[in-house]
Design an enzyme around this catalytic site. Structure first.
Site, PDB file in Angstrom:
ATOM      1  N   ASP A   1       2.297   3.336   2.866  1.00  0.00           N
ATOM      2  CA  ASP A   1       1.265   4.329   2.576  1.00  0.00           C
ATOM      3  C   ASP A   1       1.840   5.615   1.997  1.00  0.00           C
ATOM      4  OD1 ASP A   1      -1.231   5.400   2.292  1.00  0.00           O
ATOM      5  OD2 ASP A   1      -1.663   5.609   4.412  1.00  0.00           O
TER       6      ASP A   1
ATOM      7  N   HIS B   1      -9.706   1.441   0.056  1.00  0.00           N
ATOM      8  CA  HIS B   1      -9.546   2.219   1.283  1.00  0.00           C
ATOM      9  C   HIS B   1     -10.891   2.152   2.012  1.00  0.00           C
ATOM     10  CE1 HIS B   1      -6.045   3.784  -0.758  1.00  0.00           C
ATOM     11  NE2 HIS B   1      -5.785   4.675   0.190  1.00  0.00           N
TER      12      HIS B   1
ATOM     13  N   HIS C   1       1.319   5.312  -2.144  1.00  0.00           N
ATOM     14  CA  HIS C   1       0.759   6.307  -3.073  1.00  0.00           C
ATOM     15  C   HIS C   1       1.920   6.978  -3.813  1.00  0.00           C
ATOM     16  CE1 HIS C   1      -3.532   6.323  -1.726  1.00  0.00           C
ATOM     17  NE2 HIS C   1      -2.971   5.792  -0.639  1.00  0.00           N
TER      18      HIS C   1
ATOM     19  N   TRP D   1       0.016  13.831   3.641  1.00  0.00           N
ATOM     20  CA  TRP D   1      -0.559  13.078   4.763  1.00  0.00           C
ATOM     21  C   TRP D   1       0.474  12.680   5.805  1.00  0.00           C
ATOM     22  CZ3 TRP D   1      -1.888  12.304  -0.366  1.00  0.00           C
ATOM     23  CH2 TRP D   1      -3.211  12.645  -0.702  1.00  0.00           C
TER      24      TRP D   1
ATOM     25  N   GLU E   1     -11.462   4.523   6.765  1.00  0.00           N
ATOM     26  CA  GLU E   1     -10.261   5.219   7.249  1.00  0.00           C
ATOM     27  C   GLU E   1     -10.699   6.458   8.032  1.00  0.00           C
ATOM     28  OE1 GLU E   1      -6.041   7.137   5.679  1.00  0.00           O
ATOM     29  OE2 GLU E   1      -7.570   6.561   4.219  1.00  0.00           O
TER      30      GLU E   1
ATOM     31  N   GLN F   1      -9.755   8.872  -5.229  1.00  0.00           N
ATOM     32  CA  GLN F   1      -9.474   9.606  -3.988  1.00  0.00           C
ATOM     33  C   GLN F   1     -10.664  10.429  -3.500  1.00  0.00           C
ATOM     34  OE1 GLN F   1      -6.200  10.321  -1.810  1.00  0.00           O
ATOM     35  NE2 GLN F   1      -8.185  10.445  -0.818  1.00  0.00           N
TER      36      GLN F   1
ATOM     37  N   HIS G   1       0.850  -1.195   0.000  1.00  0.00           N
ATOM     38  CA  HIS G   1       0.000   0.000   0.000  1.00  0.00           C
ATOM     39  C   HIS G   1       0.886   1.246   0.000  1.00  0.00           C
ATOM     40  CE1 HIS G   1      -3.971   1.964   1.071  1.00  0.00           C
ATOM     41  NE2 HIS G   1      -3.107   2.960   1.214  1.00  0.00           N
TER      42      HIS G   1
END
Length: 425
Positions: free
Chosen positions: A308, A209, A58, A314, A212, A151, A56
């Protein structure tokens, strides 16, 4: 043999072995290989395992921290806002440059298999195009799976459903989703139904996802489990994050975990982001922002660990180390029991191979691809404790990365001593 790794310590084996490699495949794993290799490495009892897997990540957002601004609240929602501000100015060249650099970081840290999400909520679909090109360009050092990831939501974003399907037509490997980010619960359920419809139509894996959030009323995970069962997709469906599960009442959580096991769902926890983004509204005491790793593992649910984010809106830190992620989860999830520490290593290797559905080509066995790492550690516990360097990273029988460990010395009473941070036996 093209390459022989001698005196390798394999997981769950007491005595060292030699590993022979020929034409990119593991040719032999034996106590002693009598033949000579064109190249040989004696690792002196160091731990040799299959490579780490990051299930996982991005890659479309990596290394973008501070662009166009920093996440001052540290929340998930502000991170999404910043990403939305950055998207209009994104170019394929920027995405590819940062993604390839982050992949190199992960490879240097022993990760050779990566599942990356590509945001499809942009009519240009440049993230998908860019990451599919990256997948091809880096294949000699890493294997990528690309997720079509909405997203902003499948239905909360205009034509999100059409963009999802177009991304799959372009070649995305996995169908993504984000039901808790839809405008209503009804749309969230509808988006999960659509994800399964696309997966069946295009014969793809699923990685959503899911939940979350710290909201204990966010329960899309049960919907995913239902559709996994009725579509007979056991083992092919993954739920990432599921942080709301931490806040579920225990009776409901107990029932849910049984259903997850029945569905043979794969679960991914992301300790870096989950530890800093979740439960920001708690005040004190603060709940932990991660899913129920210990309870799911104890009941046979497949759990793996993702990185991630790497320096993005983030999460502002990170260097692409799955050992660092496992080390953090040990602390955040109360996984310091002796057996649990070794299970953490499973979560960044074998469990993640199951999540990516690549078990058939993963492992140190004769006939399998010669993908492996040599760690500066004697066992999994020391690897996680020390976040050990990867002395050698081998893909298809070729050394693609190597690291010289730092050398520490302490002088006491005029005597200089090398410090390796190991207990002297």
């Amino acid at each position: 043999m093209d390459l022989i790794i001698r005196n390798a310590k394999l997981r769950k084996q007491k005595d060292p072995v030699d590993i022979g490699i020929r034409e990119g495949k593991i040719a032999a794993v034996e106590t002693k290989i009598e033949a000579q290799g064109t190249k040989e490495i004696d690792v002196g009892g160091k731990l040799v395992t299959p490579p780490f897997i990051d299930p996982h990540l991005h890659l479309d957002a990596v290394l973008s921290v501070g662009d166009p601004r920093y996440n001052m609240s540290g929340t998930l929602l502000e991170g999404i806002q910043i990403w939305g501000e950055r998207k209009p100015g994104l170019t394929k060249e920027i995405i590819k440059k940062n993604a390839i650099e982050a992949i190199k970081w992960e490879v240097a840290n022993g990760t050779l298999k990566i599942r990356t999400h590509a945001d499809v909520c942009d009519p240009r679909l440049i993230t998908v195009e860019a990451l599919l090109e990256v997948k091809e360009e880096v294949k000699e050092i890493a294997d990528l799976q690309v997720v079509a990831f909405p997203q902003d939501g499948v239905y909360a974003y205009k034509n999100g459903d059409k963009l999802m399907e177009e991304a799959l037509k372009m070649g995305a490997d996995v169908v993504g989703g984000i039901p808790h980010n839809e405008l209503t619960r009804e749309d969230g359920v509808k988006s999960i139904e659509y994800v399964f419809e696309l997966a069946k139509k295009y014969d793809r894996l699923i990685d959503v996802h899911c939940d979350e959030t710290g909201d204990d009323q966010s329960r899309f995970i049960e919907v995913m489990a239902k559709y996994t069962i009725i579509n007979e997709m056991q083992g092919l469906v993954t739920a990432s994050h599921t942080t709301s599960m931490h806040n579920f009442n225990n009776d409901y959580a107990f029932k849910l975990i049984g259903i997850l096991k029945r569905a043979e769902m794969n679960m991914i926890t992301n300790p870096f982001d989950n530890s800093v983004l979740q439960n920001r509204t708690d005040g004190y005491p603060r709940r932990r922002g991660h899913t129920r790793v210990d309870e799911m593992s104890a009941r046979g649910v497949n759990v793996s660990i993702g990185h991630d984010s790497i320096m993005d809106p983030w999460y502002p830190l990170g260097k692409g180390s799955m050992l660092q992620a496992a080390n953090l989860l040990l602390h955040m999830a109360h996984l310091s029991g002796y057996d649990q520490i070794y299970q953490l290593y499973d979560m960044i290797t074998d469990n993640s191979a199951k999540t990516l559905n690549i078990q058939e080509k993963y492992g140190i066995e004769a006939g399998k691809p010669a993908d492996m790492i040599v760690l500066n550690a004697s066992d999994e516990m020391d690897a996680i404790r020390l976040m050990s360097e990867c002395l050698y990273v081998i893909k298809n029988g070729r050394i693609v990365a190597s690291t010289q460990p730092a050398k520490s010395e302490v002088t006491l009473h005029g005597v200089c001593e090398h410090i390796d941070f190991l207990i002297k036996k």
